[in-house]
Design a protein around this motif. Structure first.
Motif, PDB file in Angstrom:
ATOM      1  N   GLY A   1       9.692 -29.083   0.961  1.00 54.26           N
ATOM      2  CA  GLY A   1      11.027 -28.507   1.129  1.00 54.26           C
ATOM      3  C   GLY A   1      11.633 -27.996  -0.166  1.00 54.26           C
ATOM      4  N   LEU A   2      10.837 -27.942  -1.239  1.00 53.88           N
ATOM      5  CA  LEU A   2      11.348 -27.399  -2.507  1.00 53.88           C
ATOM      6  C   LEU A   2      11.432 -25.878  -2.408  1.00 53.88           C
ATOM      7  N   LEU A   3      12.569 -25.348  -2.824  1.00 54.43           N
ATOM      8  CA  LEU A   3      12.797 -23.902  -2.799  1.00 54.43           C
ATOM      9  C   LEU A   3      12.671 -23.347  -4.213  1.00 54.43           C
ATOM     10  N   ILE A   4      11.785 -22.379  -4.371  1.00 58.19           N
ATOM     11  CA  ILE A   4      11.666 -21.684  -5.654  1.00 58.19           C
ATOM     12  C   ILE A   4      12.431 -20.373  -5.494  1.00 58.19           C
ATOM     13  N   ALA A   5      13.560 -20.289  -6.168  1.00 58.86           N
ATOM     14  CA  ALA A   5      14.535 -19.228  -5.875  1.00 58.86           C
ATOM     15  C   ALA A   5      14.382 -18.002  -6.773  1.00 58.86           C
ATOM     16  N   GLY A   6      13.535 -18.076  -7.805  1.00 57.71           N
ATOM     17  CA  GLY A   6      13.505 -16.967  -8.761  1.00 57.71           C
ATOM     18  C   GLY A   6      14.898 -16.752  -9.342  1.00 57.71           C
ATOM     19  N   ASP A   7      15.187 -15.526  -9.728  1.00 61.67           N
ATOM     20  CA  ASP A   7      16.470 -15.272 -10.399  1.00 61.67           C
ATOM     21  C   ASP A   7      17.619 -15.003  -9.425  1.00 61.67           C
ATOM     22  N   LEU A   8      17.408 -15.277  -8.141  1.00 62.09           N
ATOM     23  CA  LEU A   8      18.570 -15.292  -7.246  1.00 62.09           C
ATOM     24  C   LEU A   8      19.467 -16.478  -7.587  1.00 62.09           C
ATOM     25  N   ALA A   9      18.895 -17.514  -8.235  1.00 59.97           N
ATOM     26  CA  ALA A   9      19.686 -18.689  -8.618  1.00 59.97           C
ATOM     27  C   ALA A   9      19.516 -18.974 -10.108  1.00 59.97           C
ATOM     28  N   PHE A  10      20.628 -19.146 -10.772  1.00 55.38           N
ATOM     29  CA  PHE A  10      20.672 -19.586 -12.166  1.00 55.38           C
ATOM     30  C   PHE A  10      21.467 -20.893 -12.200  1.00 55.38           C
ATOM     31  N   LEU A  11      21.183 -21.754 -13.175  1.00 60.96           N
ATOM     32  CA  LEU A  11      21.993 -22.963 -13.331  1.00 60.96           C
ATOM     33  C   LEU A  11      22.276 -23.200 -14.815  1.00 60.96           C
ATOM     34  N   ASN A  12      23.540 -23.213 -15.148  1.00 61.26           N
ATOM     35  CA  ASN A  12      24.000 -23.465 -16.520  1.00 61.26           C
ATOM     36  C   ASN A  12      23.456 -22.448 -17.518  1.00 61.26           C
ATOM     37  N   ARG A  13      23.101 -21.293 -16.997  1.00 64.29           N
ATOM     38  CA  ARG A  13      22.652 -20.168 -17.823  1.00 64.29           C
ATOM     39  C   ARG A  13      23.218 -18.924 -17.148  1.00 64.29           C
ATOM     40  N   ALA A  14      23.859 -18.069 -17.907  1.00 67.22           N
ATOM     41  CA  ALA A  14      24.544 -16.928 -17.299  1.00 67.22           C
ATOM     42  C   ALA A  14      23.555 -16.028 -16.557  1.00 67.22           C
ATOM     43  N   PRO A  15      23.853 -15.656 -15.305  1.00 62.38           N
ATOM     44  CA  PRO A  15      22.992 -14.723 -14.575  1.00 62.38           C
ATOM     45  C   PRO A  15      22.892 -13.372 -15.276  1.00 62.38           C
ATOM     46  N   THR A  16      21.743 -12.728 -15.098  1.00 56.48           N
ATOM     47  CA  THR A  16      21.536 -11.401 -15.677  1.00 56.48           C
ATOM     48  C   THR A  16      21.674 -10.352 -14.573  1.00 56.48           C
ATOM     49  N   THR A  17      22.166  -9.174 -14.948  1.00 52.51           N
ATOM     50  CA  THR A  17      22.532  -8.188 -13.924  1.00 52.51           C
ATOM     51  C   THR A  17      22.010  -6.770 -14.162  1.00 52.51           C
ATOM     52  N   PRO A  18      20.964  -6.554 -14.960  1.00 50.87           N
ATOM     53  CA  PRO A  18      20.615  -5.141 -15.239  1.00 50.87           C
ATOM     54  C   PRO A  18      20.226  -4.353 -13.997  1.00 50.87           C
ATOM     55  N   HIS A  19      19.709  -5.031 -12.968  1.00 48.09           N
ATOM     56  CA  HIS A  19      19.318  -4.327 -11.737  1.00 48.09           C
ATOM     57  C   HIS A  19      20.003  -4.921 -10.510  1.00 48.09           C
TER      58      HIS A  19
ATOM     59  N   ARG B   1      34.612 -22.844 -17.181  1.00 46.27           N
ATOM     60  CA  ARG B   1      33.425 -23.214 -16.389  1.00 46.27           C
ATOM     61  C   ARG B   1      32.240 -22.286 -16.661  1.00 46.27           C
ATOM     62  N   PHE B   2      32.488 -21.131 -17.284  1.00 45.90           N
ATOM     63  CA  PHE B   2      31.392 -20.231 -17.614  1.00 45.90           C
ATOM     64  C   PHE B   2      31.118 -20.158 -19.120  1.00 45.90           C
ATOM     65  N   ALA B   3      32.095 -20.524 -19.920  1.00 51.17           N
ATOM     66  CA  ALA B   3      31.969 -20.340 -21.370  1.00 51.17           C
ATOM     67  C   ALA B   3      30.817 -21.158 -21.953  1.00 51.17           C
ATOM     68  N   GLY B   4      30.495 -22.301 -21.322  1.00 53.11           N
ATOM     69  CA  GLY B   4      29.444 -23.164 -21.852  1.00 53.11           C
ATOM     70  C   GLY B   4      28.050 -22.849 -21.350  1.00 53.11           C
ATOM     71  N   MET B   5      27.923 -21.831 -20.494  1.00 50.60           N
ATOM     72  CA  MET B   5      26.593 -21.463 -19.993  1.00 50.60           C
ATOM     73  C   MET B   5      25.713 -20.934 -21.125  1.00 50.60           C
ATOM     74  N   GLY B   6      24.408 -21.135 -20.984  1.00 53.38           N
ATOM     75  CA  GLY B   6      23.478 -20.545 -21.940  1.00 53.38           C
ATOM     76  C   GLY B   6      23.592 -19.031 -21.932  1.00 53.38           C
ATOM     77  N   ALA B   7      23.336 -18.417 -23.096  1.00 54.20           N
ATOM     78  CA  ALA B   7      23.332 -16.957 -23.269  1.00 54.20           C
ATOM     79  C   ALA B   7      24.720 -16.344 -23.091  1.00 54.20           C
ATOM     80  N   MET B   8      25.757 -17.156 -23.272  1.00 52.63           N
ATOM     81  CA  MET B   8      27.129 -16.637 -23.255  1.00 52.63           C
ATOM     82  C   MET B   8      27.660 -16.550 -24.684  1.00 52.63           C
ATOM     83  N   PRO B   9      28.519 -15.562 -25.030  1.00 55.60           N
ATOM     84  CA  PRO B   9      29.041 -14.527 -24.128  1.00 55.60           C
ATOM     85  C   PRO B   9      28.145 -13.284 -24.029  1.00 55.60           C
ATOM     86  N   GLN B  10      26.965 -13.333 -24.658  1.00 55.41           N
ATOM     87  CA  GLN B  10      26.153 -12.111 -24.723  1.00 55.41           C
ATOM     88  C   GLN B  10      25.826 -11.569 -23.330  1.00 55.41           C
TER      89      GLN B  10
END
Ligand SMILES: [Zn+2]
Length: 318
Positions: free
Chosen positions: A199-217, A287-296
């Protein structure tokens, strides 16, 4: 040799003539990835990436990969940012299972997820057909960028698109079955994979946790619809594309919260007539400022998304 790009130069370093012509300093301090598999379910291990952006310091090891035990050998989900990383993954797989790697599944066409494919080109590398097409059309551009960002870590890496289309709702390899969820929104094609045994779900980049999501596409409404589908699966645990293992569903909730906030913030900025630099100066919510790769990552998202949002906000005729 001065007119070679970094990619052409490092890509050619395998040839003896080029090696003979290199200064000794090129061979100082060989780079190597230190991949530590952590078991996250029965017969499933993750390699957890750093919650950072690509750098010559991290070698692009910022992505999560999964290794899944089957009777035919290990199934890999995503192969990392470089040929060297793929070779390190193969070593890990051989350490876990004497049969080595049976096959590969690729979640989407971003380079940190498939640039280790070269090492597994004699195996079936499963992906959605659109992912294969995107990897073929955009792989070269990604490679130029990755050589520029990561330098020597990329030595000998060339993009190798997936070779086997995912066209059924279940893939079985070595007696283990995986439900395939053909989604999109983070990119034009995002494959999520549900291991039927655990029942483990491998979500790829549809899900991020504690790291800012990327949006180029990204297409934000489509991404939200994909999060709805993943939420309904009630997975036993979720392996996000970036960030730690999620045992509570927090990655889906956090990714949705961030996308909602991002879109609302940019729409309001367009109404207020702000330019990109002015938006970058705005403070991030706690709640977002502490995510990885922020604010870049927020700054990159402004560049990706704001021009269209700004155009959409203009009254007709302007
Ligand atoms: Zn991605």
């Amino acid at each position: 040799m001065t007119d070679l790009t970094k990619r052409q130069f490092l890509g050619a370093v395998g040839s003896t003539a080029v090696i003979a012509a290199l200064p000794k300093s090129v061979f100082a301090a060989p780079l190597s990835y230190d991949l530590a598999p952590v078991q996250v379910a029965d017969g499933i291990w993750m390699i957890e990436g750093r919650t950072e952006y690509f750098s010559a310091e991290n070698g692009g090891a910022i992505v999560n990969c999964a290794l899944i035990e089957t009777e035919a050998g290990i199934v890999l989900v995503d192969t990392g940012p470089s040929r060297k990383y793929g070779e390190a993954l193969l070593d890990v797989a051989r350490g876990l299972n004497g049969r080595g790697v049976a096959g590969v599944m690729i979640t989407h066409h971003h380079p940190d997820h498939f640039f280790g494919n070269q090492v597994f080109s004699d195996k079936p590398i499963h992906a959605l057909p659109e992912t294969r097409a995107l990897a073929e059309s955009q792989g070269d551009g990604f490679a130029d960028n990755m050589y520029r960002l990561l330098g020597d870590w990329m030595r000998g890496t060339e993009p190798a698109p997936p070779n086997t289309d995912v066209s059924s709702s279940v893939i079985s390899i070595g007696g283990r079955s995986f439900e395939t969820l053909p989604l999109s929104g983070h990119t034009g094609a995002d494959l999520a994979i549900l291991d039927q045994k655990t029942g483990l779900l491998i979500a790829g980049d549809l899900a991020f946790l504690n790291r800012a999501p990327t949006t180029p596409h990204a297409d934000l409404p489509t991404w939200r619809a994909a999060l709805d589908v993943l939420t309904e699966k009630n997975a036993s645990a979720i392996l996000p594309g970036h960030g730690p293992l999620d045992t509570s569903g927090a990655s889906l909730a956090q990714t949705r919260d961030y996308l909602d906030w991002l879109e609302a913030t940019l729409k309001q900025a367009a109404l207020d007539g702000l330019d990109m630099v002015e938006i970058m100066d705005e403070p991030l919510p706690d709640r977002f400022a502490g995510m990885g790769a922020m604010p870049q990552e927020f700054h990159r998202s402004i560049a990706h998304l704001y021009p269209q949002i700004e155009r959409d906000s203009m009254p007709l005729g302007q």
